[in-house]
Design a protein around this motif. Structure first.
Motif, PDB file in Angstrom:
ATOM      1  N   ASP A   8       0.819  -1.216   0.000  1.00 21.56           N
ATOM      2  CA  ASP A   8       0.000   0.000   0.000  1.00 21.56           C
ATOM      3  C   ASP A   8       0.853   1.265   0.000  1.00 21.56           C
ATOM      4  N   GLN A   9       1.968   1.241   0.696  1.00 27.49           N
ATOM      5  CA  GLN A   9       2.807   2.435   0.738  1.00 27.49           C
ATOM      6  C   GLN A   9       3.322   2.782  -0.659  1.00 27.49           C
ATOM      7  N   THR A  10       3.773   1.788  -1.410  1.00 26.82           N
ATOM      8  CA  THR A  10       4.251   2.039  -2.774  1.00 26.82           C
ATOM      9  C   THR A  10       3.112   2.545  -3.657  1.00 26.82           C
ATOM     10  N   HIS A  11       1.946   1.955  -3.522  1.00 26.05           N
ATOM     11  CA  HIS A  11       0.792   2.437  -4.291  1.00 26.05           C
ATOM     12  C   HIS A  11       0.494   3.894  -3.934  1.00 26.05           C
ATOM     13  N   ALA A  12       0.604   4.215  -2.662  1.00 23.60           N
ATOM     14  CA  ALA A  12       0.309   5.582  -2.207  1.00 23.60           C
ATOM     15  C   ALA A  12       1.348   6.577  -2.719  1.00 23.60           C
ATOM     16  N   VAL A  13       2.618   6.192  -2.753  1.00 24.44           N
ATOM     17  CA  VAL A  13       3.662   7.061  -3.309  1.00 24.44           C
ATOM     18  C   VAL A  13       3.321   7.385  -4.761  1.00 24.44           C
ATOM     19  N   ARG A  14       2.937   6.381  -5.512  1.00 27.83           N
ATOM     20  CA  ARG A  14       2.583   6.580  -6.925  1.00 27.83           C
ATOM     21  C   ARG A  14       1.335   7.443  -7.062  1.00 27.83           C
TER      22      ARG A  14
END
Length: 189
Positions: free
Chosen positions: A137-143
């Motif tokens: 989720d963190q990577t998705h949120a960064v994007r």
């Protein structure tokens, strides 16, 4: 003969100023030579070519923008950090449109890894620490942050909101609130 006072750093800064004036895509070694009233060949002792100039401007823009975002984030968390992060990017884009465009320029992997671009990713993750997201989720949120904020800034700078009565600042705040709400909801999942 090399003109006294011309250095790669001075040419990079002048190229960044030129980008803000005429657009990043219009920056070339020839245009820079005209700015200094010198022959193009005299710049090649400092720059390899227009690609090198654009890479240098990109690195400068990434560094300036990282410094600005870092200062804006200091001591903030949650929605406050999210808003500071977003506003720092938007303000930089408004003040330095050519440099902001340069910050989107594709760098080769080695140059990118050594650039301030790494700091941008770290700061995105720092903002997200306030939402307690785990991977992936963190990577998705960064994007998502990059997509939403860059998309809005690009549309706004291109005049995409000029034809409506709604205040773009109100929309911007609405978006920040909506992203904050979305991120908080992902935390509780």
């Amino acid at each position: 003969m090399v003109r006294v006072g011309l250095t790669a750093e001075r040419l990079t800064r002048a190229g960044a100023e030129l980008a803000d004036e005429v657009g990043f895509e219009e920056v070339t070694v020839s245009a820079l030579a005209r700015r200094f009233d010198v022959k193009v060949a005299s710049l090649y002792s400092h720059l390899k070519n227009s690609q090198d100039l654009k890479t240098r401007i990109t690195l400068l823009a990434l560094e300036e923008l990282a410094d600005r975002v870092s200062a804006a984030l200091a001591g903030r968390a949650g929605r406050d950090a999210l808003a500071a992060f977003a506003n720092a990017y938007r303000d930089y884009a408004r003040e330095h449109p050519g440099r902001y465009a340069a910050a989107q320029f594709r760098l080769d992997a080695e140059t990118a890894a050594a650039s301030a671009g790494v700091r941008h990713a770290q700061m995105s993750r720092a903002v997200l620490r306030g939402y307690d997201l785990t991977e992936p989720d963190q990577t998705h949120a960064v994007r998502m942050l990059g997509s939403v904020f860059h998309g809005y800034i690009s549309l706004e700078s291109g005049g995409g909101f000029d034809h409506t009565a709604a205040d773009p600042q109100e929309s911007w705040e609405w978006i920040i609130d909506s992203v904050d709400t979305l991120l908080r909801s992902r935390t509780t999942r």
